[in-house]
Design a protein around this motif. Sequence first.
Motif, PDB file in Angstrom:
ATOM      1  N   ALA A 122       0.776  -1.233   0.306  1.00 25.63           N
ATOM      2  CA  ALA A 122       0.062  -0.004   0.015  1.00 25.63           C
ATOM      3  C   ALA A 122       0.393   1.402   0.018  1.00 25.63           C
ATOM      4  O   ALA A 122       0.008   2.308  -0.068  1.00 25.63           O
ATOM      5  CB  ALA A 122      -1.268   0.133   1.382  1.00 25.63           C
ATOM      6  N   TYR A 123       2.145   0.848   0.683  1.00 22.75           N
ATOM      7  CA  TYR A 123       2.864   2.615   0.233  1.00 22.75           C
ATOM      8  C   TYR A 123       3.402   3.889  -0.544  1.00 22.75           C
ATOM      9  O   TYR A 123       3.113   4.686  -0.765  1.00 22.75           O
ATOM     10  CB  TYR A 123       4.197   1.447   0.831  1.00 22.75           C
ATOM     11  N   PRO A 124       3.199   2.609  -1.797  1.00 24.72           N
ATOM     12  CA  PRO A 124       3.593   4.076  -3.361  1.00 24.72           C
ATOM     13  C   PRO A 124       1.945   4.297  -3.539  1.00 24.72           C
ATOM     14  O   PRO A 124       2.451   5.569  -4.077  1.00 24.72           O
ATOM     15  CB  PRO A 124       3.531   2.382  -4.832  1.00 24.72           C
ATOM     16  N   GLY A 125       1.011   3.632  -3.199  1.00 23.31           N
ATOM     17  CA  GLY A 125      -0.123   3.946  -4.298  1.00 23.31           C
ATOM     18  C   GLY A 125      -0.838   5.053  -2.384  1.00 23.31           C
ATOM     19  O   GLY A 125      -0.951   6.641  -2.987  1.00 23.31           O
ATOM     20  N   LEU A 126      -0.704   4.997  -1.401  1.00 21.00           N
ATOM     21  CA  LEU A 126      -0.429   6.296  -0.749  1.00 21.00           C
ATOM     22  C   LEU A 126       0.838   6.915  -1.112  1.00 21.00           C
ATOM     23  O   LEU A 126      -0.092   8.809  -0.437  1.00 21.00           O
ATOM     24  CB  LEU A 126      -0.307   5.815   0.931  1.00 21.00           C
ATOM     25  N   VAL A 127       1.489   6.652  -0.792  1.00 23.48           N
ATOM     26  CA  VAL A 127       2.197   8.227  -1.054  1.00 23.48           C
ATOM     27  C   VAL A 127       2.403   8.714  -3.138  1.00 23.48           C
ATOM     28  O   VAL A 127       2.038  10.451  -3.511  1.00 23.48           O
ATOM     29  CB  VAL A 127       4.021   7.859  -1.620  1.00 23.48           C
ATOM     30  N   THR A 128       1.370   8.324  -3.343  1.00 23.98           N
ATOM     31  CA  THR A 128       0.878   8.676  -4.925  1.00 23.98           C
ATOM     32  C   THR A 128      -0.336  10.078  -4.770  1.00 23.98           C
ATOM     33  O   THR A 128      -0.590  11.016  -5.171  1.00 23.98           O
ATOM     34  CB  THR A 128       1.064   7.688  -6.168  1.00 23.98           C
ATOM     35  N   VAL A 129      -1.131   9.428  -3.527  1.00 30.02           N
ATOM     36  CA  VAL A 129      -2.622  10.070  -3.986  1.00 30.02           C
ATOM     37  C   VAL A 129      -1.884  11.116  -3.040  1.00 30.02           C
ATOM     38  O   VAL A 129      -2.670  12.386  -2.818  1.00 30.02           O
ATOM     39  CB  VAL A 129      -3.330   8.784  -2.903  1.00 30.02           C
ATOM     40  N   ALA A 130      -0.570  11.425  -1.924  1.00 34.15           N
ATOM     41  CA  ALA A 130      -0.702  12.571  -2.291  1.00 34.15           C
ATOM     42  C   ALA A 130      -0.024  13.549  -2.522  1.00 34.15           C
ATOM     43  O   ALA A 130       0.310  14.420  -1.979  1.00 34.15           O
ATOM     44  CB  ALA A 130       0.651  12.198  -0.628  1.00 34.15           C
ATOM     45  N   GLY A 131       0.717  13.282  -3.494  1.00 37.34           N
ATOM     46  CA  GLY A 131       1.218  13.649  -4.731  1.00 37.34           C
ATOM     47  C   GLY A 131       2.514  13.707  -4.475  1.00 37.34           C
ATOM     48  O   GLY A 131       3.520  14.547  -5.300  1.00 37.34           O
ATOM     49  N   ALA A 132       3.075  13.166  -3.385  1.00 36.64           N
ATOM     50  CA  ALA A 132       4.558  13.183  -3.250  1.00 36.64           C
ATOM     51  C   ALA A 132       5.076  12.206  -4.466  1.00 36.64           C
ATOM     52  O   ALA A 132       4.307  10.834  -4.851  1.00 36.64           O
ATOM     53  CB  ALA A 132       4.600  12.847  -1.718  1.00 36.64           C
ATOM     54  N   THR A 133       6.079  11.875  -3.944  1.00 31.25           N
ATOM     55  CA  THR A 133       7.308  10.741  -5.068  1.00 31.25           C
ATOM     56  C   THR A 133       7.683  10.040  -3.724  1.00 31.25           C
ATOM     57  O   THR A 133       7.971  10.307  -2.665  1.00 31.25           O
ATOM     58  CB  THR A 133       8.265  12.085  -5.450  1.00 31.25           C
ATOM     59  N   SER A 134       7.425   8.666  -4.481  1.00 33.23           N
ATOM     60  CA  SER A 134       8.150   7.246  -2.984  1.00 33.23           C
ATOM     61  C   SER A 134      10.080   6.939  -3.809  1.00 33.23           C
ATOM     62  O   SER A 134      10.217   7.583  -5.180  1.00 33.23           O
ATOM     63  CB  SER A 134       7.486   6.211  -3.831  1.00 33.23           C
ATOM     64  N   VAL A 135      10.450   7.045  -2.906  1.00 33.16           N
ATOM     65  CA  VAL A 135      11.939   6.573  -3.675  1.00 33.16           C
ATOM     66  C   VAL A 135      12.209   5.271  -2.102  1.00 33.16           C
ATOM     67  O   VAL A 135      12.192   5.273  -1.325  1.00 33.16           O
ATOM     68  CB  VAL A 135      12.822   7.469  -2.340  1.00 33.16           C
TER      69      VAL A 135
END
Length: 372
Positions: A122-135
Motif C-alpha cells: 500500500a505504501y506506493p499508492g498512499l504516497v502517490t495519492v498525497a502527490g509526493a514521490t516514492s523513493v
Amino acid sequence: MAFMTASESTAPGIRLRPEIAALPPYRQGRPAPDDGFKLSSNENPHDPLPGVVEAVAAAASTINRYPDATALALRERLAARFGVTADEVIVGAGSVSLIAQFVLAAAGPGDEVVYSWRSFEAYPGLVTVAGATSVQVPNRPDHGHDLDAMADAITDRTRVVIVCSPNNPTGVIVTADEFEAFMARVPADRLVLLDEAYIEFVTDDEAVDGSTLLGRHPNLVLLRTFSKAYGLAGLRVGYAIGPVAILDAARATAIPLGVTAASSAGALASLEAAAEAELLERVSVIAERRDRLRAGLIAQGWPIPQAQGNFVWLPTGEHTVHVADRLFEASVVARAFPPSGIRISVGEEASVEILLGILGELVPTSQEGHPK
C-alpha cells in the motif's frame, strides 16, 4: 425520455490527475475454494472470541447514532497501557489509514517519502495519492531493510521515512540496535513512521519494539493494529502513538468518523485481561506453526528468509506466477507479488501439511534456479 448507459455517463473530458488514473487499486487476495485455504491476506485463522462478538453486537444497537469521532475510550485504554496521554494516541480505520493520514500531513507535491522495497504494497499508492514521490530503497539480500541505504537516500526533499518491522511481505525484522543507529542519522525534522502491524508475532529478542522508544525521538510515530494478532481484520481498527503535534496534523487529514462504534467496542473487549490472554495464546500457536512451516520449507531446500510475522516469504522470482498457480490448484490461495515472490499466511493447522506437500514438489533446483 432517453437514459444514458453507465459507460456513456462517464464524461470522457473529465480531468483526472494522471498519476491517480494510472494507479492500480489495492487488490485483496482472491477467495479460496470452499474446500481450500485462504492464505493470502495475513488474517488470523481463529474465530472471534465470544466476548468480542457480544461487545460488537451490543454496539450494533446504537447504529442510528454517530460514533465517538475520537474513539476516546479506546485511546484512554491504550494511553494507560503505554504510559502516555490520550492525546498522544490516535485511532483509525486500520493502521494503513493512519499511515495515509501521516503521509498526507507531511508530504505533498515535490516531496519524497523513503521506504524499503519490497515492503507493504500500500505504501506506493498512499504516497502517490498525497502527490509526493516514492523513493524505494532495495531490500538487503536477506530481504530485510537496508537502513544505511535508507538513511543515505534522505535528501532535502524527504518528508517521511517508513520502516516496517517485521517487514511485510518478507517477514524480516529490524533490530533495536539497527533502528537506534538509523534514528541517529535521520534529521530531527523528518517524520519516521515505525509500522509494527505484526509486532505481537515477533519472538526474536533483538527486534525493535517501538513501545520502548516512546518519548525518546520527537519525530517518531509507531503504528499498530488490531487486525492481525487480535483477529479484528473485519472491523478495521488500528492506532498510532507519538507526539501530539504530529498526531494533530494527522487528525486534520482524517475522514471524519472513520472508526465505528463496533470497531471501538471490539478493540476494547479484546483488551480485557482474560480475552487478551486467550488472544495472545493464539498468537503463540500461530508463531509456532510459522516456525514449523519455515523449518519444513528450508529442509526441502527453499531459501526462506527470517519469518517474524504471521506469514512466510517464498522468493520465487520470475517463477512466481507458476508457483502461485500450482498452489491454487492444490486449493491454497497465497499472495503473489510478481516478479519477486509469494507471501503465504500462516493459517489453519491442516494447511501446513498441504503446503509442505505441494511446495516439496516445486523446490528450486540448484543448477537451473527454477522450480521443478
